[in-house]
Design an enzyme around this catalytic site. Sequence first.
Site, PDB file in Angstrom:
ATOM      1  N   GLU A  53      42.309 -48.553  22.578  1.00  0.00           N
ATOM      2  CA  GLU A  53      43.484 -48.777  23.430  1.00  0.00           C
ATOM      3  C   GLU A  53      43.248 -49.954  24.369  1.00  0.00           C
ATOM      4  O   GLU A  53      44.108 -50.831  24.538  1.00  0.00           O
ATOM      5  CB  GLU A  53      43.780 -47.527  24.275  1.00  0.00           C
ATOM      6  CG  GLU A  53      44.235 -46.321  23.494  1.00  0.00           C
ATOM      7  CD  GLU A  53      43.079 -45.401  23.096  1.00  0.00           C
ATOM      8  OE1 GLU A  53      41.972 -45.890  22.836  1.00  0.00           O
ATOM      9  OE2 GLU A  53      43.317 -44.184  23.036  1.00  0.00           O
ATOM     10  N   GLU A  96      37.036 -32.725  30.686  1.00  0.00           N
ATOM     11  CA  GLU A  96      36.145 -33.455  29.779  1.00  0.00           C
ATOM     12  C   GLU A  96      34.689 -33.039  30.033  1.00  0.00           C
ATOM     13  O   GLU A  96      33.847 -33.120  29.143  1.00  0.00           O
ATOM     14  CB  GLU A  96      36.316 -34.972  29.954  1.00  0.00           C
ATOM     15  CG  GLU A  96      36.003 -35.745  28.689  1.00  0.00           C
ATOM     16  CD  GLU A  96      36.338 -37.240  28.774  1.00  0.00           C
ATOM     17  OE1 GLU A  96      35.730 -37.930  29.609  1.00  0.00           O
ATOM     18  OE2 GLU A  96      37.179 -37.722  28.008  1.00  0.00           O
ATOM     19  N   LYS A 148      33.591 -49.085  29.728  1.00  0.00           N
ATOM     20  CA  LYS A 148      32.137 -48.897  29.722  1.00  0.00           C
ATOM     21  C   LYS A 148      31.555 -49.387  28.401  1.00  0.00           C
ATOM     22  O   LYS A 148      30.596 -50.140  28.357  1.00  0.00           O
ATOM     23  CB  LYS A 148      31.840 -47.417  29.958  1.00  0.00           C
ATOM     24  CG  LYS A 148      30.384 -47.088  30.009  1.00  0.00           C
ATOM     25  CD  LYS A 148      30.168 -45.612  30.324  1.00  0.00           C
ATOM     26  CE  LYS A 148      28.750 -45.214  29.981  1.00  0.00           C
ATOM     27  NZ  LYS A 148      28.495 -43.798  30.197  1.00  0.00           N
ATOM     28  N   GLY A 171      31.898 -41.986  32.281  1.00  0.00           N
ATOM     29  CA  GLY A 171      33.205 -42.617  32.513  1.00  0.00           C
ATOM     30  C   GLY A 171      33.989 -41.947  33.630  1.00  0.00           C
ATOM     31  O   GLY A 171      34.525 -42.606  34.528  1.00  0.00           O
ATOM     32  N   ARG A 172      34.056 -40.619  33.599  1.00  0.00           N
ATOM     33  CA  ARG A 172      34.872 -39.903  34.588  1.00  0.00           C
ATOM     34  C   ARG A 172      34.223 -39.859  35.964  1.00  0.00           C
ATOM     35  O   ARG A 172      34.801 -39.326  36.910  1.00  0.00           O
ATOM     36  CB  ARG A 172      35.197 -38.505  34.064  1.00  0.00           C
ATOM     37  CG  ARG A 172      33.986 -37.709  33.601  1.00  0.00           C
ATOM     38  CD  ARG A 172      34.395 -36.579  32.667  1.00  0.00           C
ATOM     39  NE  ARG A 172      33.265 -35.828  32.117  1.00  0.00           N
ATOM     40  CZ  ARG A 172      32.632 -36.157  31.000  1.00  0.00           C
ATOM     41  NH1 ARG A 172      32.983 -37.234  30.319  1.00  0.00           N
ATOM     42  NH2 ARG A 172      31.646 -35.394  30.549  1.00  0.00           N
ATOM     43  N   HIS A 178      59.429 -26.444  43.490  1.00  0.00           N
ATOM     44  CA  HIS A 178      60.757 -26.359  42.860  1.00  0.00           C
ATOM     45  C   HIS A 178      60.658 -26.475  41.348  1.00  0.00           C
ATOM     46  O   HIS A 178      61.638 -26.764  40.666  1.00  0.00           O
ATOM     47  CB  HIS A 178      61.656 -27.457  43.432  1.00  0.00           C
ATOM     48  CG  HIS A 178      61.838 -27.303  44.913  1.00  0.00           C
ATOM     49  ND1 HIS A 178      62.809 -26.514  45.468  1.00  0.00           N
ATOM     50  CD2 HIS A 178      61.102 -27.784  45.940  1.00  0.00           C
ATOM     51  CE1 HIS A 178      62.689 -26.551  46.787  1.00  0.00           C
ATOM     52  NE2 HIS A 178      61.658 -27.306  47.105  1.00  0.00           N
ATOM     53  N   LYS A 224      39.523 -39.766  17.463  1.00  0.00           N
ATOM     54  CA  LYS A 224      39.346 -41.229  17.372  1.00  0.00           C
ATOM     55  C   LYS A 224      39.038 -41.619  15.926  1.00  0.00           C
ATOM     56  O   LYS A 224      39.601 -42.583  15.396  1.00  0.00           O
ATOM     57  CB  LYS A 224      38.176 -41.684  18.251  1.00  0.00           C
ATOM     58  CG  LYS A 224      38.442 -41.650  19.740  1.00  0.00           C
ATOM     59  CD  LYS A 224      37.248 -42.259  20.474  1.00  0.00           C
ATOM     60  CE  LYS A 224      37.266 -41.934  21.942  1.00  0.00           C
ATOM     61  NZ  LYS A 224      36.089 -42.378  22.665  1.00  0.00           N
TER      62      LYS A 224
HETATM   63  O1  F6P Z   1      37.579 -41.005  24.952  1.00  0.00           O
HETATM   64  C1  F6P Z   1      36.990 -40.524  26.109  1.00  0.00           C
HETATM   65  C2  F6P Z   1      36.295 -41.604  26.867  1.00  0.00           C
HETATM   66  O2  F6P Z   1      35.095 -41.908  26.267  1.00  0.00           O
HETATM   67  C3  F6P Z   1      36.092 -41.214  28.310  1.00  0.00           C
HETATM   68  O3  F6P Z   1      35.000 -40.421  28.511  1.00  0.00           O
HETATM   69  C4  F6P Z   1      36.067 -42.528  28.977  1.00  0.00           C
HETATM   70  O4  F6P Z   1      36.298 -42.413  30.346  1.00  0.00           O
HETATM   71  C5  F6P Z   1      37.166 -43.250  28.251  1.00  0.00           C
HETATM   72  O5  F6P Z   1      37.069 -42.792  26.923  1.00  0.00           O
HETATM   73  C6  F6P Z   1      37.109 -44.759  28.285  1.00  0.00           C
HETATM   74  O6  F6P Z   1      35.925 -45.250  27.755  1.00  0.00           O
HETATM   75  P1  F6P Z   1      35.489 -46.749  27.975  1.00  0.00           P
HETATM   76  O7  F6P Z   1      35.313 -46.968  29.449  1.00  0.00           O
HETATM   77  O8  F6P Z   1      34.204 -46.907  27.223  1.00  0.00           O
HETATM   78  O9  F6P Z   1      36.570 -47.627  27.443  1.00  0.00           O
END
Ligand code: F6P
Length: 546
Positions: A211, A351, A205, A265-266, A382, A510
Site C-alpha cells: 500500500e 496486533e 519500517k 511498527g505499532r 447516541h 498479504k
Molecule cells: O501488516 C502489518 C504491519 O506489518 C504492521 O505491523 C505495520 O505497522 C504495518 O504493517 C506497516 O509496516 P511498514 O512500516 O513496514 O510499512
Amino acid sequence: MTPLNTSEWQSLERHYSDIKYLSMRDEFALDSGRFERLSISSGDLLLDYSKNRITKKTISKLAALVESLDLSGWIEKMFTGESINTTEGRAVSHIALRNRSNTPIIVDGEDIMPAINAVLAQMKRFCGKVHSGEWLGYTGKQITDIVNIGIGGSDLGPAMICDALEPYGVEGMNAHFVSNVDGTDLSTTLEKLNPETTLFVVASKTFTTQETLTNAQSARAWFLQAGSQEDVAQHFVAVSTNAEAVAEFGINTDNMFEIWDWVGGRYSLWSAIGLPIALYVGMDNFERLLDGGHEMDNHFRHQPFEDNIPVVMGLLGIWYINFFGSQTHAIVPYDHSLARFPSHMQQLDMESNGKNTNRQGQRLRYGTGPVIWGTPGTNGQHAYFQLIHQGTQIIPVDFVLPVNSHYPEVDHQSILLANGLAQSEALMKGKNAEEVRAELVKEGLEGEELEALLPHKIFPGNRPSNTLLFPKLTPEMLGQLVALYEHKVFVQGVVWNINSFDQWGVELGKQLAKAILPDLEQGAEVSVHDSSTTSLINLIKQLRTY
Ligand code: F6P
C-alpha cells in the site's frame, strides 16, 4: 507454562465464585473510602478503577498472579534490551526511544542510545530547516503541507498524535495522512495540495509494504507533473530500516531517517516514524511527548504492582476476559481531538495480543486479546451505548477525560464532562425495577401500560469502567497515555504467555492478495481459487469499467 496451573489462578477462580455477584452499588453504599482505595495517581494522571466488579482483595490476588508469572523479570528484560520477541529474534526497545535519562540500553551487545540520539538530532535539524524556510520547495516556496504516506504503525500513531496536538501545530503547517491503497485516499488528499509547497514523508519500517509503495509511487507521479526528477529530493524524505529499498525508490538516503528492527511498527511513533509529528508540532513538542512516555516508563518499571496504572489496567482486563468472559473492550475519549485514539489502540492491542499460541508454540485454552473499539464521547452515547447499558454482554469501558479544553472560548466542557461522568455512574448503578416503577408512576402511568413498559426501562447496572482523568491534553500527558496502554498490553501478554511483539496473523492475507492481483489483471476467466473467490474475481472482471 500456562497461567491456569498456578495456585494464584486457582485462587482467583475461587475468588471469582465468591464475588461474581458483588454489587458495585452496594459496595459504594457500604464503603465511603472505595474511591480512595481503588484509584491511583501518577503525576497529573489519575486512574479511578473503583467502578469495577472487584474488591481490594481481587487486585491483590491478580498482583500475586503476575508476581508468580515473573512480570518483574519480563519488565526488566524489556527495559534492558533482551531479545524477548523470540519468533523474530529481536529485542523490544521502544522504551529506549523515549529514554530521556539517556542511560545506556544494550541491544545485541551495543548501546543503542547514541544511534537514537543521532536520529533525534537529525530530526531536529531537519524540522528546524523546514520551519525556518532554509528547506524550501523547488520553486523557492516555504513548505506548508506534510503528507505522511504509511500504513498501520507507520500511520495510525502519528496521525492520532497530530490530531490530538492540533493546538500545538506550527503556524502555517498542515499534516495529512495517506494510508489506504484505495486511490480515494491519495486523490482526495492531493487535490487540495500544491506540489511546490508539499513535502512527502514515506514511512515504512520495511519499505516493502504494498500500500505504502503504491501510494508513494503515485504521489511521485503527481509531483512530477509539476516538478522535475531533480526536484524530487526536496519533496520526498523517507523513514525506514531499509536504505537499499529507499534508494531504489529514488529517495536520496541523505534524506532518510533511520529506524531499527527492535522497534515494532505499532510502537514506533516515538522513533523517526514520528517525523510528521515533529514537523507538525515542532521538535520541542515532540520531545515533550517523549518526556511523557518516559515518565510512564518509570512509573511502570518502579511502582509496586498494586499502585501501578498499566499493571492494574492490564489485570482488570484479565479479570473480565478470563473470568467474566468479556470479549471486547471500549475506549471512549471525552475529547474530540482524541478521535483516532481508539484506532491506534486497536492496532496496538489487537496486533499484539490477538494470538492463540503461547511462547512455546502450544495452542491456548484461554481467552487472549479483546476486540478494542470506541469513538469519542459524547457521540458514542447516541450510537452504541445502548448495547453497553442494556445488551447481554459485559463490555468494560475506559473513559478518558481531560478536565480542560484547549478551546475554552466555546464553553461546552462542563456538559462534556457531565456526560462522561454520567455514563460511568449509570453503568455502575443501573436502574432497578422499583426505581423504574416509581418513575413511571410519577409520570402518571399505571396498570398494564406501566407493567408493559417497565422491563424495557430497567438497567442492570454493575457494568465496569475505568476513568482516566487529567488536567489537559498536553504533549506530555498524551505521551503518558500512549505509553500506559503499551504497557497494559505488555502485562496481559505476560499473563497469557504470548509473544506480544510479532504479527504473523497479517501475513496470509498479504500473500493471497499477491496471488489474486495477477488473476484480477489478466483478461481470461480464472478458476484456480475456491468457488466463492473465483466467482467474485470473474464478476469483478465483468463489472469493472477501468
Ligand atoms: O501488516 C502489518 C504491519 O506489518 C504492521 O505491523 C505495520 O505497522 C504495518 O504493517 C506497516 O509496516 P511498514 O512500516 O513496514 O510499512
